[in-house]
Write a protein that holds these residues in place. Structure first.
Motif, PDB file in Angstrom:
ATOM      1  N   LYS A  96       0.830  -1.210   0.000  1.00  0.00           N
ATOM      2  CA  LYS A  96       0.000   0.000   0.000  1.00  0.00           C
ATOM      3  C   LYS A  96       0.866   1.263   0.000  1.00  0.00           C
ATOM      4  N   ALA A  97       1.993   1.213   0.698  1.00  0.00           N
ATOM      5  CA  ALA A  97       2.862   2.381   0.774  1.00  0.00           C
ATOM      6  C   ALA A  97       3.424   2.769  -0.587  1.00  0.00           C
ATOM      7  N   GLN A  98       3.565   1.795  -1.487  1.00  0.00           N
ATOM      8  CA  GLN A  98       4.115   2.089  -2.809  1.00  0.00           C
ATOM      9  C   GLN A  98       3.127   2.811  -3.710  1.00  0.00           C
ATOM     10  N   TRP A  99       1.841   2.858  -3.312  1.00  0.00           N
ATOM     11  CA  TRP A  99       0.852   3.533  -4.145  1.00  0.00           C
ATOM     12  C   TRP A  99       1.156   5.024  -4.270  1.00  0.00           C
ATOM     13  N   GLU A 100       1.726   5.636  -3.249  1.00  0.00           N
ATOM     14  CA  GLU A 100       1.998   7.069  -3.297  1.00  0.00           C
ATOM     15  C   GLU A 100       2.844   7.430  -4.512  1.00  0.00           C
ATOM     16  N   CYS A 101       3.937   6.701  -4.734  1.00  0.00           N
ATOM     17  CA  CYS A 101       4.805   7.031  -5.865  1.00  0.00           C
ATOM     18  C   CYS A 101       4.238   6.515  -7.178  1.00  0.00           C
ATOM     19  N   ARG A 102       3.465   5.452  -7.135  1.00  0.00           N
ATOM     20  CA  ARG A 102       2.781   5.038  -8.376  1.00  0.00           C
ATOM     21  C   ARG A 102       1.753   6.098  -8.766  1.00  0.00           C
ATOM     22  N   ARG A 103       1.064   6.638  -7.781  1.00  0.00           N
ATOM     23  CA  ARG A 103       0.118   7.721  -8.049  1.00  0.00           C
ATOM     24  C   ARG A 103       0.832   8.922  -8.655  1.00  0.00           C
ATOM     25  N   ALA A 104       2.033   9.220  -8.177  1.00  0.00           N
ATOM     26  CA  ALA A 104       2.807  10.335  -8.716  1.00  0.00           C
ATOM     27  C   ALA A 104       3.139  10.111 -10.186  1.00  0.00           C
TER      28      ALA A 104
END
Length: 562
Positions: A96-104
């Motif tokens: 879930k934490a990796q979603w932030e940079c995927r969202r970017a």
């Protein structure tokens, strides 16, 4: 063009200083993990308590500023919806934490190809908030502009949460006010005006960034929403608090959708009948008979960025699609409302984007935070609809007042039901809670399998080979309900499945997704669509969903394994 990933400058306050902020990316991860722990402690309750869900909004406009995003010069064409979980480098996110940079990454690609750039927060934003008006003064790169919006307060004592209403058109303001929520009437033309040519754009945004800016007016107007939020945050909270929603209908629905996707401080996004250029999937719009063509939406007004001209007849060339804009709103509140009676609005493509975007919410463990409703009887464009009032109130109470749970519905009109299986070849991963997790948990995700959710674990495995299945009632309303079908494999893996049941009281399926469904009298038969046919030995998979008519039931289901 200003970089959307450059350093963020703190706006200058006019009056009391804004509350101290924590690092937004860290806060997102910590709150998300805390929310998951709370849910687990509540015996894996299927509905996430909204006190945790509402707090998942970020404390800054964009929480991925520290992500290193490098956009390639080209990318492969894809006729299907791109996989939202696969990064630019080709690897899939697993936590879930990796979603932030995927969202970017999604944000940068969407700006580059669809909307145009949203600049970093300006050098200075000042203004005032009163019980009747908000004023905004912006300075950046030596240029300045101002605009304002009117305020309408509900009865009672504040400070109040507020919904920014685009254009004062199409939103159910009476229902919003009745929830104890203020209305901010925002004239988007003051920031990005319609009726202009692409090389002479007008409004406050273009006064600062230039009349020939390649940024479309939807993004310019979203920038205006962000500046309103800046001033509300600086105001000290005597009139309005920091809970904010955004809504609008038709062209203003397009604007509301973009505003919510590109500012993570928006707690609740509520686009209404947004049509082409709004929520409906662009690839699907190109194939939906009667919907506004991409070239028409691009040419009608400079809504979309100039770069989109290269994709009006080639949406397969886009590296992203609107289901990923839906995902950019996650894990915050989203209530999509569509009109199935006007073909021009592309409601079938809207359901495709909603169903695909809901998979992102599901992977993040907040699937109830997205709702979609197109099952309405009144076809008048931008009418106030009684069918929407209940979930509208529930969404506002949940995300702006931190009271109760969000509706979490997918109520799709049977005549405009999209088929997600037609539009994807990717599966939804089970994202781990551990920020350091680099591989998906072997026992919960296999190629072609949907993720196991807490609800799935209620289905006991059969004692031998083969499979069993149940119908799980997800939600119900007057005259209809939503169900999921859960298939559990026995001692051997299932490579394909067929389920069937008989309705006990005249129910019928009005729309379905992720299965081939046929009905004969009261008997329903459904089979997998290939990618979701595999269920690991002893595991349960949520294989498909449907909307049913009549009273909700859980009939006895027969399952046959291939």
């Amino acid at each position: 063009m200003a970089s959307s990933n450059g350093p963020r400058l703190t706006p200058v306050a006019d009056g009391p200083p804004a509350p101290a902020r924590t690092r937004p990316g860290l806060r997102f991860a910590l709150v998300l993990l805390a929310s998951i722990a709370v849910v687990a402690a509540m015996a894996l309750a299927p509905r996430m308590q909204n006190a945790e869900a509402a707090d998942l909004s970020a404390l800054s406009e964009f929480d991925g500023e520290d992500c290193n995003v490098t956009v390639p010069g080209s990318w492969a064409s894809n006729t299907l919806l791109p996989d939202p979980f696969t990064k630019i480098d080709g690897t899939r996110i697993t936590s879930k934490a990796q979603w932030e940079c995927r969202r970017a990454e999604i944000k940068e690609l969407a700006e580059r190809t669809i909307y145009g750039d949203k600049p970093a927060p300006p050098d200075s934003v000042t203004g005032t908030v009163t019980s009747s008006r908000i004023t905004v003064n912006v300075s950046d790169n030596g240029r300045s502009a101002s605009f304002s919006a009117t305020v309408q307060l509900p009865s009672g004592s504040g400070p109040f949460p507020a919904v920014i209403v685009y254009g004062g058109f199409g939103a159910d303001t009476a229902t919003i006010l009745a929830t104890g929520t203020a209305i901010i009437n925002f004239d988007p033309s003051s920031v990005g005006a319609e009726g202009t040519s692409r090389n002479n754009k007008q409004g406050a945004f273009y006064s600062i960034y230039g009349a020939t800016s390649s940024t479309g007016i939807l993004m310019a107007q979203a920038w205006g929403v962000s500046r309103l939020i800046d001033v509300i945050e600086q105001s000290g909270g005597s009139v309005l608090n920091d809970r904010t929603g955004v809504t609008g209908c038709s062209r203003y629905g397009k604007g509301a959708f973009v505003a919510g996707a590109f500012d993570q401080r928006v707690d609740l996004t509520m686009p209404i009948e947004s049509g082409t250029g709004g929520a409906p999937a662009l690839r699907s719009i190109a194939q939906e008979s009667g919907s506004q063509p991409l070239s028409s939406a691009y040419g009608e007004q400079p809504w979309l960025g100039d770069a989109f001209s290269a994709y009006t007849s080639n949406p397969a060339g886009l590296p992203v699609d609107t289901h990923e804009m839906v995902g950019m709103v996650a894990p915050r509140g989203l209530f999509l409302m569509e009109n199935p009676h006007v073909d021009w609005l592309g409601a079938r493509s809207g359901s495709v984007a909603a169903l695909a975007g809901a998979e992102i919410y599901k992977a993040l463990g907040v699937e109830d935070n997205i709702s979609y409703h197109s099952n309405t009887s009144n076809g008048t464009h931008c009418a106030t609809r009684s069918e929407w009032q209940g979930p509208l109130r529930q969404s506002i109470q949940a995300f702006l007042h931190d009271s109760g749970n969000p509706p979490g519905i997918m109520n799709i009109h049977p005549n405009k039901a999209g088929n997600l299986a037609q539009w994807r070849n990717w599966t939804t991963p089970t994202l781990s809670d551990d920020p350091g997790q680099t591989t998906p948990p072997e026992e919960t995700t296999t190629p072609g399998e949907e993720p196991t959710t807490p609800d799935d674990e209620t289905t006991p495995p059969p004692t031998g080979s083969g499979c069993t299945a149940v119908v799980d009632v997800v939600n119900e309303w007057n005259g209809g309900w939503q169900g999921n079908v859960l298939v559990t494999a026995g001692s051997g893996a299932v490579s394909g499945w067929t389920v069937s049941w008989t309705w006990p009281a005249g129910q019928r399926i009005t729309s379905s997704w992720n299965a081939s469904v046929t009905s004969s009298g009261s008997t329903v038969t459904a089979t997998d669509v290939g990618w979701n046919g595999t269920v690991q030995a002893g595991q349960t998979s949520n294989v498909f969903g449907f909307v049913g008519s009549g009273a909700a039931v859980s009939p006895t289901v027969t399952c046959t394994a291939d």
